[in-house]
Write a protein that holds these residues in place. Structure first.
Motif, PDB file in Angstrom:
ATOM      1  N   SER A   1      24.275  38.289 -12.405  1.00  8.96           N
ATOM      2  CA  SER A   1      24.524  36.869 -12.183  1.00  8.96           C
ATOM      3  C   SER A   1      25.772  36.726 -11.323  1.00  8.96           C
ATOM      4  CB  SER A   1      24.748  36.170 -13.527  1.00  8.96           C
ATOM      5  OG  SER A   1      25.243  34.869 -13.328  1.00  8.96           O
ATOM      6  N   CYS A   2      25.742  35.771 -10.427  1.00  3.68           N
ATOM      7  CA  CYS A   2      26.919  35.547  -9.568  1.00  3.68           C
ATOM      8  C   CYS A   2      28.164  35.265 -10.396  1.00  3.68           C
ATOM      9  CB  CYS A   2      26.646  34.394  -8.600  1.00  3.68           C
ATOM     10  SG  CYS A   2      25.410  34.792  -7.347  1.00  3.68           S
ATOM     11  N   SER A   3      27.984  34.732 -11.599  1.00  3.79           N
ATOM     12  CA  SER A   3      29.135  34.382 -12.434  1.00  3.79           C
ATOM     13  C   SER A   3      29.892  35.602 -12.962  1.00  3.79           C
ATOM     14  CB  SER A   3      28.690  33.507 -13.603  1.00  3.79           C
ATOM     15  OG  SER A   3      27.820  34.224 -14.456  1.00  3.79           O
TER      16      SER A   3
ATOM     17  N   LYS B   1      35.185  29.145  -5.252  1.00  2.00           N
ATOM     18  CA  LYS B   1      33.753  29.193  -5.499  1.00  2.00           C
ATOM     19  C   LYS B   1      32.972  29.006  -4.204  1.00  2.00           C
ATOM     20  CE  LYS B   1      30.049  27.332  -8.280  1.00  2.00           C
ATOM     21  NZ  LYS B   1      29.618  26.410  -9.300  1.00  2.00           N
TER      22      LYS B   1
ATOM     23  N   ALA C   1      20.901  30.341 -13.514  1.00  3.21           N
ATOM     24  CA  ALA C   1      21.693  31.450 -12.971  1.00  3.21           C
ATOM     25  C   ALA C   1      21.093  31.949 -11.661  1.00  3.21           C
ATOM     26  CB  ALA C   1      21.764  32.595 -13.975  1.00  3.21           C
TER      27      ALA C   1
END
Length: 120
Positions: free
Chosen positions: A51-53, A61, A85
């Motif tokens: 996930s990019c998170s 961001k 996501a």
């Protein structure tokens, strides 16, 4: 070579170049930025989609989003939505088939540079 199927999850999809459209200069441009190379190295180390998170990058961001877009549009990564996501994975098979040894060489060089500069 097969083209990447366009992922359709939760009604949203992202454009990716087919393997035949991936150009070495685009890949090299994408990998020339330290933040993008960092993302690629993290994806390589994970060995699976992320996930990019999970990427803790020292940029805003919007800048992070830009880096992921450049990697995707150059054919270095594949991204799909899974619920809310955005998942990313390295397109290693496509890159290795198109440019044998390129990705390994770049990743090895980055690792050696880190060791040389005391960052690894």
């Amino acid at each position: 070579m097969q083209t990447q199927p366009r992922a359709r999850t939760s009604g949203r999809s992202l454009d990716h170049p087919a393997p035949a459209e991936i150009r070495v200069e685009g890949v090299l441009h994408a990998l020339s930025d330290p933040m993008r190379l960092r993302i690629v190295r993290m994806l390589e180390a994970a060995g699976t989609e992320q996930s990019c998170s999970v990427f803790d990058l020292p940029v805003s961001k919007s800048t992070s989003t830009h880096h992921f877009r450049v990697l995707r549009e150059s054919g270095v990564i594949n991204q799909v939505y899974r619920g809310t996501a955005k998942m990313s994975e390295l397109r290693r098979d496509d890159l290795d088939a198109l440019f044998p040894g390129l990705l390994d060489s770049v990743l090895t060089a980055a690792h050696r540079q880190d060791e040389r500069l005391g960052e690894g």
